[in-house]
Design a protein around this motif. Sequence first.
Motif, mmCIF file in Angstrom:
data_model
loop_
_atom_site.group_PDB
_atom_site.id
_atom_site.type_symbol
_atom_site.label_atom_id
_atom_site.label_comp_id
_atom_site.label_asym_id
_atom_site.label_seq_id
_atom_site.Cartn_x
_atom_site.Cartn_y
_atom_site.Cartn_z
ATOM 1 N N ALA A 91 0.851 -1.193 0.000
ATOM 2 C CA ALA A 91 0.000 0.000 0.000
ATOM 3 C C ALA A 91 0.883 1.238 0.000
ATOM 4 N N VAL A 92 0.240 2.356 -0.230
ATOM 5 C CA VAL A 92 0.881 3.645 0.046
ATOM 6 C C VAL A 92 0.562 3.994 1.492
ATOM 7 N N TYR A 93 1.596 4.287 2.251
ATOM 8 C CA TYR A 93 1.452 4.605 3.672
ATOM 9 C C TYR A 93 1.585 6.115 3.870
ATOM 10 N N TYR A 94 0.644 6.652 4.650
ATOM 11 C CA TYR A 94 0.600 8.087 4.893
ATOM 12 C C TYR A 94 0.767 8.378 6.382
ATOM 13 N N CYS A 95 1.649 9.287 6.668
ATOM 14 C CA CYS A 95 1.792 9.797 8.022
ATOM 15 C C CYS A 95 0.761 10.907 8.236
ATOM 16 N N VAL A 96 0.117 10.914 9.397
ATOM 17 C CA VAL A 96 -0.894 11.928 9.665
ATOM 18 C C VAL A 96 -0.715 12.510 11.054
ATOM 19 N N ALA A 97 -1.219 13.737 11.194
ATOM 20 C CA ALA A 97 -1.248 14.418 12.486
ATOM 21 C C ALA A 97 -2.668 14.898 12.725
ATOM 22 N N THR A 98 -3.170 14.655 13.909
ATOM 23 C CA THR A 98 -4.551 15.038 14.172
ATOM 24 C C THR A 98 -4.754 15.519 15.592
ATOM 25 N N THR A 99 -5.680 16.460 15.737
ATOM 26 C CA THR A 99 -6.158 16.874 17.045
ATOM 27 C C THR A 99 -7.639 16.557 17.199
ATOM 28 N N ARG A 100 -8.227 15.978 16.124
ATOM 29 C CA ARG A 100 -9.684 15.813 16.069
ATOM 30 C C ARG A 100 -10.112 14.405 15.712
ATOM 31 N N GLY A 101 -9.221 13.456 15.920
ATOM 32 C CA GLY A 101 -9.587 12.067 15.653
ATOM 33 C C GLY A 101 -9.242 11.631 14.248
ATOM 34 N N TRP A 102 -9.335 10.310 13.999
ATOM 35 C CA TRP A 102 -8.901 9.760 12.709
ATOM 36 C C TRP A 102 -9.847 10.130 11.575
ATOM 37 N N GLY A 103 -11.059 10.483 11.884
ATOM 38 C CA GLY A 103 -11.996 10.848 10.830
ATOM 39 C C GLY A 103 -11.879 12.287 10.367
ATOM 40 N N ASN A 104 -11.037 13.061 11.028
ATOM 41 C CA ASN A 104 -10.905 14.481 10.706
ATOM 42 C C ASN A 104 -9.457 14.896 10.912
#
Length: 118
Positions: A91-104
């Motif tokens: 797969a393509v793997y994406y790094c993410v940063a969130t303060t509002r949960g995985w859905g946002n």
Amino acid sequence: VQLQASGGGLVQAGGSLRLSCAASGSTFSRYVMGWFRQAPGKEREIVSGINKSGGSTFYADSVKGRFTISRDNVKNTVLLQMNSLKPEDTAVYYCVATTRGWGNVDYWGQGTLVTVSS
């Protein structure tokens, strides 16, 4: 915050890779960090997450026991150690940063391709 992911590549089934995500531009420790992936023809899914302090982690059932997430709030990095890789981890793997949960998710990295051959 800018996220730069690296470490993807081609590996045989059973092998290992370590993904790295370097963050810049904002206070890294404000964010819950995680990794999503998207396989060809499939929807994007959350793989793993780690809370702000690094004291709590989450893993999708499909990777539990094989992947390990960690973060360094001094170096502003998050790592995903992937062991016992399977072809279905491709797969393509994406790094993410969130303060509002995985859905946002607040910020997405550019993605790094992981290919696991059988």
